[in-house]
Design a protein around this motif. Structure first.
Motif, PDB file in Angstrom:
ATOM      1  N   GLU A 151       0.829  -1.207   0.000  1.00 44.43           N
ATOM      2  CA  GLU A 151       0.000   0.000   0.000  1.00 44.43           C
ATOM      3  C   GLU A 151       0.863   1.255   0.000  1.00 44.43           C
ATOM      4  OE1 GLU A 151      -3.149   2.338   2.947  1.00 44.43           O
ATOM      5  OE2 GLU A 151      -2.769   0.191   3.254  1.00 44.43           O
ATOM      6  N   ILE A 156       2.380   1.854  -3.469  1.00 36.79           N
ATOM      7  CA  ILE A 156       1.371   2.389  -4.405  1.00 36.79           C
ATOM      8  C   ILE A 156       1.190   3.891  -4.174  1.00 36.79           C
ATOM      9  CG2 ILE A 156      -1.094   2.391  -4.979  1.00 36.79           C
ATOM     10  CD1 ILE A 156      -1.078  -0.639  -4.454  1.00 36.79           C
ATOM     11  N   LYS A 157       1.096   4.281  -2.930  1.00 36.48           N
ATOM     12  CA  LYS A 157       0.903   5.699  -2.607  1.00 36.48           C
ATOM     13  C   LYS A 157       2.118   6.532  -3.015  1.00 36.48           C
ATOM     14  CE  LYS A 157      -2.528   5.349   1.060  1.00 36.48           C
ATOM     15  NZ  LYS A 157      -2.963   5.819   2.380  1.00 36.48           N
ATOM     16  N   LYS A 158       3.315   5.969  -2.872  1.00 41.80           N
ATOM     17  CA  LYS A 158       4.523   6.683  -3.301  1.00 41.80           C
ATOM     18  C   LYS A 158       4.493   6.941  -4.800  1.00 41.80           C
ATOM     19  CE  LYS A 158       7.802   5.291   0.316  1.00 41.80           C
ATOM     20  NZ  LYS A 158       9.044   4.512   0.588  1.00 41.80           N
ATOM     21  N   LYS A 159       4.033   5.966  -5.564  1.00 36.97           N
ATOM     22  CA  LYS A 159       3.932   6.135  -7.015  1.00 36.97           C
ATOM     23  C   LYS A 159       2.902   7.193  -7.391  1.00 36.97           C
ATOM     24  CE  LYS A 159       5.420   1.419  -8.122  1.00 36.97           C
ATOM     25  NZ  LYS A 159       5.017   0.090  -8.655  1.00 36.97           N
ATOM     26  N   GLN A 160       1.939   7.416  -6.486  1.00 38.54           N
ATOM     27  CA  GLN A 160       0.920   8.455  -6.708  1.00 38.54           C
ATOM     28  C   GLN A 160       1.418   9.845  -6.302  1.00 38.54           C
ATOM     29  OE1 GLN A 160      -2.297   6.882  -4.330  1.00 38.54           O
ATOM     30  NE2 GLN A 160      -3.057   5.546  -5.972  1.00 38.54           N
ATOM     31  N   GLY A 161       2.657   9.917  -5.825  1.00 39.35           N
ATOM     32  CA  GLY A 161       3.240  11.205  -5.455  1.00 39.35           C
ATOM     33  C   GLY A 161       3.148  11.541  -3.985  1.00 39.35           C
ATOM     34  N   GLU A 191       2.744   8.932   6.593  1.00 33.36           N
ATOM     35  CA  GLU A 191       2.225   9.526   5.357  1.00 33.36           C
ATOM     36  C   GLU A 191       1.980  11.023   5.529  1.00 33.36           C
ATOM     37  OE1 GLU A 191      -1.734   9.161   2.445  1.00 33.36           O
ATOM     38  OE2 GLU A 191      -1.439   7.767   4.122  1.00 33.36           O
TER      39      GLU A 191
END
Length: 362
Positions: free
Chosen positions: A184, A187-192, A207
């Protein structure tokens, strides 16, 4: 002679409280895996004893459950009922120099309630929950002992450092949860979305949530929230640097910050001028757009300003909804906090009608 005896006895009781607190915390760590129930009970007792010890330094009568019944002979004999954790927290927070963070109070009370449940009812408790509460509890407690109350616990610096190393053992019981959350987080890192190392549990799982932003300035307010232990670190105000083109300044408290690129510094006065220069009449806000903060009680000047869809204190970064800021019904000052019955009881800046008549009678 009596005063000397009282002083010596006060120091003796202070030392006993601190040493007992250290002992209970050491037992808490040693029991967490096999007996998480007793671990949280001992941890809570340790926190309570540390709070009592600091309270007693202010005045010996304050550790009596009822200070009105404080008796010097009973104190010197150790024959009295002492204040509990809840009462100690309330008393400490009424003393300006000893008042601590709202999140610390919330965490200590969570631990206290959990302890009470386990003492009065035979409930099983999960290791993960205990580890989470204790990691956060130690973060807030050690912050008090090593920073805010540092001078009062100088004699115990080495002991506190040893406790800090011991508490690292508690963090490892949250490793499985961090491993489960890694997909999870990626995924959030890839979303910026960016993540920091959590100061409570030590994992790279904090986060950075944007809770408000002003697009015209490219500025925003962050609230770090750990996915592993739910620790909410202090807010950060991200300000675009007025000196260089791409630099950012992180402000955590007192309106102070330095650009990461050019090292340009800003202060509270700069932020107040930046965010509270216009009257914002078109948004239906108050004509006076600077309010006094009820949280940090910064009396020198009003530091709470409109910040997009909230009010924000630029000194302590406490945020308020629009209905939490208004004019005192008695003195007319724009302040934050609960203003119900402010005409009678007053606000941060006055004592209301009750205070007016009391002063008049005096």
């Amino acid at each position: 002679m009596i005063n000397d005896k009282k002083r010596i006895k006060s120091q003796e009781i202070f030392n006993q409280l601190v040493l007992n607190a250290i002992d209970f915390l050491e037992h808490s760590v040693s029991e967490i895996e096999k007996n998480p129930k007793y671990s949280i009970i001992n941890f809570c007792t340790a926190v309570e004893l540390f709070l009592k010890s600091r309270l007693m330094l202010e005045h010996w009568s304050l550790i009596f459950n009822d200070p009105k019944q404080a008796n010097l002979d009973k104190f010197l004999q150790g024959n009295f009922t002492s204040v509990g954790m809840e009462g100690a927290i309330k008393r400490l927070n009424k003393i300006p120099d000893l008042k601590f963070d709202d999140n610390a109070e919330k965490n200590f009370n969570t631990i206290r309630k959990h302890r009470n449940q386990l003492v009065h009812f035979f409930n099983a408790t999960e290791l993960e929950i205990v580890a989470t509460e204790e990691c956060k509890g130690w973060f807030y407690l050690s912050q008090l002992l090593r920073e805010k109350w540092k001078d009062d616990f100088l004699e115990y610096v080495d002991d506190i450092d040893k406790l800090d190393k011991l508490m690292l053992n508690v963090r490892r019981y949250l490793q499985a949860k961090f491993n489960a959350l890694l997909p999870e987080i990626e995924i959030k890192k890839k979303q910026g979305i960016s993540f920091n190392t959590c100061p409570s549990c030590g994992f790279d799982s904090s986060e950075n949530k944007v809770i408000a932003e002003i697009s015209q300035f490219s500025d925003y307010l962050l609230s770090p929230d750990c996915l592993v232990c739910n620790f909410e670190a202090g807010k950060e105000l991200i300000v675009s640097c007025p000196n260089c083109e791409n630099g950012q300044i992180k402000v955590q408290e007192l309106g102070k910050g330095e650009c990461e690129s050019c090292e340009y510094s800003i202060n509270l006065d700069y932020l107040l001028d930046k965010y509270a220069e216009s009257k914002h009449i078109e948004k239906g806000l108050f004509e006076n757009n600077r309010a006094y903060c009820n949280s940090c009680e910064h009396f020198k000047q009003p530091t709470v300003v409109p910040y997009e869809n909230i009010w924000l204190c630029l000194s302590c970064l406490k945020s308020y909804d629009y209905n939490q800021v208004g004019n005192c019904e008695f003195c007319g000052e724009l302040v934050s906090g609960n203003l119900d019955d402010s005409f009678l009881s007053g606000c941060l800046m006055c004592e209301g009608m009750a205070g007016y008549y009391r002063d008049k009678d005096d």
